[in-house]
Scaffold this motif. Structure first.
Motif, PDB file in Angstrom:
ATOM      1  N   GLU A   2      18.840 -97.197 -39.308  1.00  0.00           N
ATOM      2  CA  GLU A   2      17.810 -97.451 -40.050  1.00  0.00           C
ATOM      3  C   GLU A   2      15.872 -97.446 -40.106  1.00  0.00           C
ATOM      4  OE1 GLU A   2      17.261-102.171 -38.666  1.00  0.00           O
ATOM      5  OE2 GLU A   2      19.212-101.114 -38.713  1.00  0.00           O
ATOM      6  N   PRO A   3      15.971 -97.105 -41.204  1.00  0.00           N
ATOM      7  CA  PRO A   3      14.025 -96.873 -40.792  1.00  0.00           C
ATOM      8  C   PRO A   3      13.511 -97.541 -39.666  1.00  0.00           C
ATOM      9  CG  PRO A   3      14.830 -96.461 -43.025  1.00  0.00           C
ATOM     10  CD  PRO A   3      16.071 -97.154 -42.203  1.00  0.00           C
ATOM     11  N   GLY A   4      13.107 -97.192 -38.921  1.00  0.00           N
ATOM     12  CA  GLY A   4      11.728 -97.924 -37.982  1.00  0.00           C
ATOM     13  C   GLY A   4      12.412 -97.918 -36.708  1.00  0.00           C
ATOM     14  N   HIS A   5      13.624 -97.951 -36.727  1.00  0.00           N
ATOM     15  CA  HIS A   5      14.818 -98.128 -35.606  1.00  0.00           C
ATOM     16  C   HIS A   5      15.028 -96.691 -34.573  1.00  0.00           C
ATOM     17  CE1 HIS A   5      17.487-100.125 -32.413  1.00  0.00           C
ATOM     18  NE2 HIS A   5      17.958 -99.088 -32.877  1.00  0.00           N
ATOM     19  N   TRP A   6      14.150 -97.044 -33.438  1.00  0.00           N
ATOM     20  CA  TRP A   6      14.004 -96.357 -32.923  1.00  0.00           C
ATOM     21  C   TRP A   6      15.310 -96.326 -31.313  1.00  0.00           C
ATOM     22  CZ3 TRP A   6      11.692 -91.211 -30.954  1.00  0.00           C
ATOM     23  CH2 TRP A   6      10.262 -91.065 -32.256  1.00  0.00           C
ATOM     24  N   PRO A   7      16.570 -96.211 -30.823  1.00  0.00           N
ATOM     25  CA  PRO A   7      17.302 -96.159 -30.217  1.00  0.00           C
ATOM     26  C   PRO A   7      17.006 -95.759 -28.948  1.00  0.00           C
ATOM     27  CG  PRO A   7      18.656 -94.478 -31.613  1.00  0.00           C
ATOM     28  CD  PRO A   7      17.429 -94.752 -31.566  1.00  0.00           C
ATOM     29  N   SER A   8      17.558 -96.483 -27.669  1.00  0.00           N
ATOM     30  CA  SER A   8      16.679 -96.380 -26.375  1.00  0.00           C
ATOM     31  C   SER A   8      17.099 -95.225 -25.780  1.00  0.00           C
ATOM     32  CB  SER A   8      17.183 -97.602 -25.485  1.00  0.00           C
ATOM     33  OG  SER A   8      18.504 -97.522 -25.452  1.00  0.00           O
ATOM     34  N   GLU A   9      17.639 -94.509 -26.077  1.00  0.00           N
ATOM     35  CA  GLU A   9      17.972 -93.055 -25.411  1.00  0.00           C
ATOM     36  C   GLU A   9      17.313 -91.971 -26.203  1.00  0.00           C
ATOM     37  OE1 GLU A   9      20.982 -93.616 -27.315  1.00  0.00           O
ATOM     38  OE2 GLU A   9      21.866 -94.966 -25.748  1.00  0.00           O
ATOM     39  N   HIS A  10      16.342 -91.952 -27.659  1.00  0.00           N
ATOM     40  CA  HIS A  10      15.790 -91.682 -28.169  1.00  0.00           C
ATOM     41  C   HIS A  10      13.891 -91.854 -27.711  1.00  0.00           C
ATOM     42  CE1 HIS A  10      18.190 -91.296 -32.230  1.00  0.00           C
ATOM     43  NE2 HIS A  10      18.629 -90.623 -30.938  1.00  0.00           N
ATOM     44  N   SER A  11      13.944 -93.109 -27.482  1.00  0.00           N
ATOM     45  CA  SER A  11      12.683 -93.418 -26.636  1.00  0.00           C
ATOM     46  C   SER A  11      12.357 -92.934 -25.463  1.00  0.00           C
ATOM     47  CB  SER A  11      12.441 -95.220 -27.025  1.00  0.00           C
ATOM     48  OG  SER A  11      12.659 -95.668 -27.874  1.00  0.00           O
ATOM     49  N   ASP A  12      13.302 -92.741 -24.595  1.00  0.00           N
ATOM     50  CA  ASP A  12      13.192 -92.208 -23.013  1.00  0.00           C
ATOM     51  C   ASP A  12      12.788 -90.768 -23.348  1.00  0.00           C
ATOM     52  OD1 ASP A  12      14.153 -94.997 -22.376  1.00  0.00           O
ATOM     53  OD2 ASP A  12      16.205 -94.547 -21.789  1.00  0.00           O
ATOM     54  N   ALA A  13      13.713 -90.212 -24.178  1.00  0.00           N
ATOM     55  CA  ALA A  13      13.631 -88.919 -23.951  1.00  0.00           C
ATOM     56  C   ALA A  13      11.652 -88.771 -24.954  1.00  0.00           C
ATOM     57  CB  ALA A  13      13.898 -87.865 -25.325  1.00  0.00           C
ATOM     58  N   LEU A  14      11.503 -89.719 -25.296  1.00  0.00           N
ATOM     59  CA  LEU A  14      10.627 -89.144 -26.462  1.00  0.00           C
ATOM     60  C   LEU A  14       9.184 -89.993 -24.938  1.00  0.00           C
ATOM     61  CD1 LEU A  14       8.101 -91.299 -28.899  1.00  0.00           C
ATOM     62  CD2 LEU A  14       6.812 -91.015 -26.674  1.00  0.00           C
ATOM     63  N   ARG A  34      18.325 -81.742 -30.058  1.00  0.00           N
ATOM     64  CA  ARG A  34      18.915 -83.159 -29.143  1.00  0.00           C
ATOM     65  C   ARG A  34      19.708 -84.121 -30.055  1.00  0.00           C
ATOM     66  NH1 ARG A  34      16.981 -85.947 -24.018  1.00  0.00           N
ATOM     67  NH2 ARG A  34      18.080 -87.235 -23.011  1.00  0.00           N
ATOM     68  N   PHE A  35      19.396 -84.834 -30.765  1.00  0.00           N
ATOM     69  CA  PHE A  35      19.619 -86.250 -31.810  1.00  0.00           C
ATOM     70  C   PHE A  35      20.249 -85.452 -32.487  1.00  0.00           C
ATOM     71  CE2 PHE A  35      17.382 -88.325 -27.498  1.00  0.00           C
ATOM     72  CZ  PHE A  35      18.619 -88.570 -26.543  1.00  0.00           C
ATOM     73  N   GLY A  36      20.051 -84.760 -33.603  1.00  0.00           N
ATOM     74  CA  GLY A  36      20.346 -84.706 -34.670  1.00  0.00           C
ATOM     75  C   GLY A  36      20.052 -85.888 -35.896  1.00  0.00           C
ATOM     76  N   THR A  37      18.489 -85.589 -35.305  1.00  0.00           N
ATOM     77  CA  THR A  37      17.556 -87.117 -36.089  1.00  0.00           C
ATOM     78  C   THR A  37      16.798 -86.233 -37.105  1.00  0.00           C
ATOM     79  OG1 THR A  37      16.092 -86.514 -34.401  1.00  0.00           O
ATOM     80  CG2 THR A  37      17.508 -88.541 -34.110  1.00  0.00           C
ATOM     81  N   ALA A  38      15.707 -86.638 -37.479  1.00  0.00           N
ATOM     82  CA  ALA A  38      14.248 -86.046 -38.448  1.00  0.00           C
ATOM     83  C   ALA A  38      13.346 -86.860 -38.615  1.00  0.00           C
ATOM     84  CB  ALA A  38      14.894 -86.257 -39.591  1.00  0.00           C
ATOM     85  N   TYR A  39      13.242 -87.004 -37.170  1.00  0.00           N
ATOM     86  CA  TYR A  39      11.878 -87.374 -36.974  1.00  0.00           C
ATOM     87  C   TYR A  39       9.866 -87.146 -37.542  1.00  0.00           C
ATOM     88  CZ  TYR A  39      14.716 -91.045 -33.763  1.00  0.00           C
ATOM     89  OH  TYR A  39      15.292 -91.776 -33.577  1.00  0.00           O
ATOM     90  N   THR A  40       9.147 -87.628 -38.297  1.00  0.00           N
ATOM     91  CA  THR A  40       8.617 -86.389 -38.158  1.00  0.00           C
ATOM     92  C   THR A  40       7.099 -86.719 -37.448  1.00  0.00           C
ATOM     93  OG1 THR A  40       7.347 -88.897 -39.544  1.00  0.00           O
ATOM     94  CG2 THR A  40       9.059 -87.304 -40.893  1.00  0.00           C
ATOM     95  N   ARG A  41       6.468 -86.284 -37.456  1.00  0.00           N
ATOM     96  CA  ARG A  41       5.832 -86.746 -36.067  1.00  0.00           C
ATOM     97  C   ARG A  41       4.489 -87.478 -36.688  1.00  0.00           C
ATOM     98  NH1 ARG A  41      -0.182 -85.918 -36.761  1.00  0.00           N
ATOM     99  NH2 ARG A  41      -1.119 -85.176 -35.350  1.00  0.00           N
ATOM    100  N   ASN A  42       4.374 -87.937 -37.642  1.00  0.00           N
ATOM    101  CA  ASN A  42       3.525 -89.431 -37.761  1.00  0.00           C
ATOM    102  C   ASN A  42       4.290 -90.441 -37.233  1.00  0.00           C
ATOM    103  OD1 ASN A  42       1.035 -88.477 -38.207  1.00  0.00           O
ATOM    104  ND2 ASN A  42       1.859 -88.829 -40.893  1.00  0.00           N
ATOM    105  N   ALA A  43       6.052 -90.082 -37.053  1.00  0.00           N
ATOM    106  CA  ALA A  43       6.795 -91.041 -36.205  1.00  0.00           C
ATOM    107  C   ALA A  43       7.457 -91.289 -35.398  1.00  0.00           C
ATOM    108  CB  ALA A  43       8.437 -90.747 -36.895  1.00  0.00           C
ATOM    109  N   VAL A  44       7.017 -90.065 -34.341  1.00  0.00           N
ATOM    110  CA  VAL A  44       6.943 -90.312 -33.044  1.00  0.00           C
ATOM    111  C   VAL A  44       5.370 -90.391 -32.877  1.00  0.00           C
ATOM    112  CG1 VAL A  44       7.092 -88.675 -31.130  1.00  0.00           C
ATOM    113  CG2 VAL A  44       7.862 -87.747 -33.288  1.00  0.00           C
TER     114      VAL A  44
END
Length: 176
Positions: A2-14, A34-44
């Motif tokens: 779902e939009p706005g939800h980051w799994p913990s693995e993605h947050s750890d990588a960030l 790495r995860f096949g996602t489509a995060y934008t710079r602003n999302a990061v």
């Protein structure tokens, strides 16, 4: 996902990429690859702020580049400060004492149950835990709940009362 939800693995990588000094755009590209996602710079950027990883540039001098043991130099903007969420020192200074507005009358300090309809209802007390509230009790102004001196305290200087004196006409409406 779902939009706005980051799994913990993605947050750890960030967090890991952030501490290596990567730009937000680069962090986004790395996580997406790495995860096949489509995060934008602003999302990061937004997620980094929510994780407490963003430090305003004015906090850290650009001439000072902190180093982590065994790591490449970290961008000064990416240095992690232990007190990142502490308010600025200017917000921790004691506030200037307020000058309270007063009137030159001695209140009668009447209890609520003893108030007559024509008594001023300006309250006194109740500021401290368990302190009883008493009321002025002097004769009130016509059309007001307060005596003349207290009526002056309850209105902005020069502002007319928001109430319109006179009868109010109610229209009875029947529901269909």
């Amino acid at each position: 996902m779902e939009p706005g939800h980051w799994p913990s693995e993605h947050s750890d990588a960030l967090r890991d990429y952030f501490l290596k000094g990567m730009s937000y755009a680069e962090v986004g590209r790395q996580i997406n690859a790495r995860f096949g996602t489509a995060y934008t710079r602003n999302a990061v950027i937004g997620r980094a702020k929510r994780l407490g990883l963003v430090i305003p540039e004015w906090i850290v001098s650009p001439s000072v580049a902190p180093y982590l043991p065994g790591e490449a130099p970290v961008s000064p903007r990416r240095a992690v400060l232990p007190n990142l969420n502490v308010p600025p020192k200017s917000a921790m200074k004691p506030a200037a004492p307020l000058k309270l507005r007063c009137v030159g009358i001695q209140p009668r300090l009447i209890q609520l149950v003893e108030l007559e309809p024509a008594d001023c209802r300006y309250p006194y007390g109740g500021d401290k835990e368990g302190e009883e509230i008493a009321f002025c009790g002097h004769p009130r102004q016509p059309g007001s709940s307060y005596c003349a001196p207290h009526a002056g305290l309850t209105r902005r200087s020069g502002a007319a009362s928001a109430r319109v004196p006179g009868p109010v006409v109610l229209k009875l409406v029947v529901a269909a």
